[in-house]
Motif scaffolding. Structure first.
Motif, short mmCIF file in Angstrom:
data_model
loop_
_atom_site.label_atom_id
_atom_site.label_comp_id
_atom_site.label_asym_id
_atom_site.label_seq_id
_atom_site.Cartn_x
_atom_site.Cartn_y
_atom_site.Cartn_z
N UNK A 15 0.84 -1.22 0.00
CA UNK A 15 0.00 0.00 0.00
C UNK A 15 0.86 1.25 0.00
N UNK A 16 2.01 1.22 0.70
CA UNK A 16 2.94 2.36 0.67
C UNK A 16 3.38 2.62 -0.77
N UNK A 17 3.73 1.55 -1.48
CA UNK A 17 4.20 1.67 -2.86
C UNK A 17 3.14 2.35 -3.74
N UNK A 18 1.91 1.86 -3.66
CA UNK A 18 0.82 2.39 -4.50
C UNK A 18 0.52 3.84 -4.15
N UNK A 19 0.48 4.17 -2.86
CA UNK A 19 0.13 5.53 -2.44
C UNK A 19 1.23 6.52 -2.82
N UNK A 20 2.50 6.11 -2.68
CA UNK A 20 3.61 6.98 -3.08
C UNK A 20 3.59 7.18 -4.60
N UNK A 21 3.29 6.12 -5.35
CA UNK A 21 3.17 6.24 -6.80
C UNK A 21 2.08 7.25 -7.16
#
Length: 198
Positions: A15-21
């Motif tokens: 979820x961190x990856x998707x939100x940062x993207x």
């Protein structure tokens, strides 16, 4: 923003990856909140700092490439359309254009840490048809420096991660020149080693 925090709590690194993207793709998410919080959660979940940093940089590059592509294929008309649809974006876009015209690839690096530029600098670079390799290298440097600082602060402060945003706003007159200086050093160092190799 609370729902985003809940997502990161529940699903961790993916979820961190998707939100940062999404943040780098210009969705209305504040990096001054998401990055330190991601660092804090990574710290409490015993995720290595290098892992969260690497994931965040890849997410940032992918997100900013979306904006670059929109700018490149939409050209100047897309910038005008954004300004008409979102009147508050006029000043940041004009500032980004001004900085890009002045500094080129340096502006793509610096734009990552300047509040008025960071949201739109990729659109501007795309609309200006900046070379994709130059854009990626400049973005990589700026994103890495920015993410290292914010995620690093969150990783270190852990429970006090929410103070990072207020520290940034209070001391940005110091942070921005300092980060800009670090970026210049990285670029000059890279050019120096390139000259030695040739």
């Amino acid at each position: 923003m609370q729902s985003i925090i809940d997502l990161i709590y529940e699903y961790g690194l993916p979820s961190m990856f998707v939100i940062i993207l999404l943040e780098y793709a210009c969705f209305p998410v504040s990096s001054e909140i998401v990055l330190p919080f991601s660092g804090a959660i990574a710290s409490t979940q015993n995720i290595r700092f290098t892992v969260i940093l690497f994931a965040s940089v890849i997410a940032g590059i992918l997100g900013t490439c979306i904006c670059y592509s929109i700018g490149r294929y939409g050209g100047s008309p897309i910038l005008e359309r954004i300004k008409r649809k979102f009147p508050k974006s006029k000043k940041p876009i004009d500032t980004s254009l001004e900085k890009f015209n002045q500094y080129g690839s340096f502006a793509v690096c610096f734009g990552r840490v300047i509040p008025l530029c960071r949201t739109y600098i990729a659109f501007v670079a795309g609309a200006a048809k900046q070379n994709i390799i130059t854009f990626l290298v400049s973005s990589l440097i700026g994103i890495t420096v920015w993410n290292t600082i914010l995620i690093g602060l969150g990783y270190t402060l852990r429970e006090n991660w929410s103070n990072v945003g207020s520290y940034y706003h209070e001391y940005k007159a110091i942070f921005i020149p300092l980060i800009a200086f670090l970026i210049i050093i990285l670029i000059l160092r890279k050019k120096f080693f390139k000259k030695i190799k040739t």
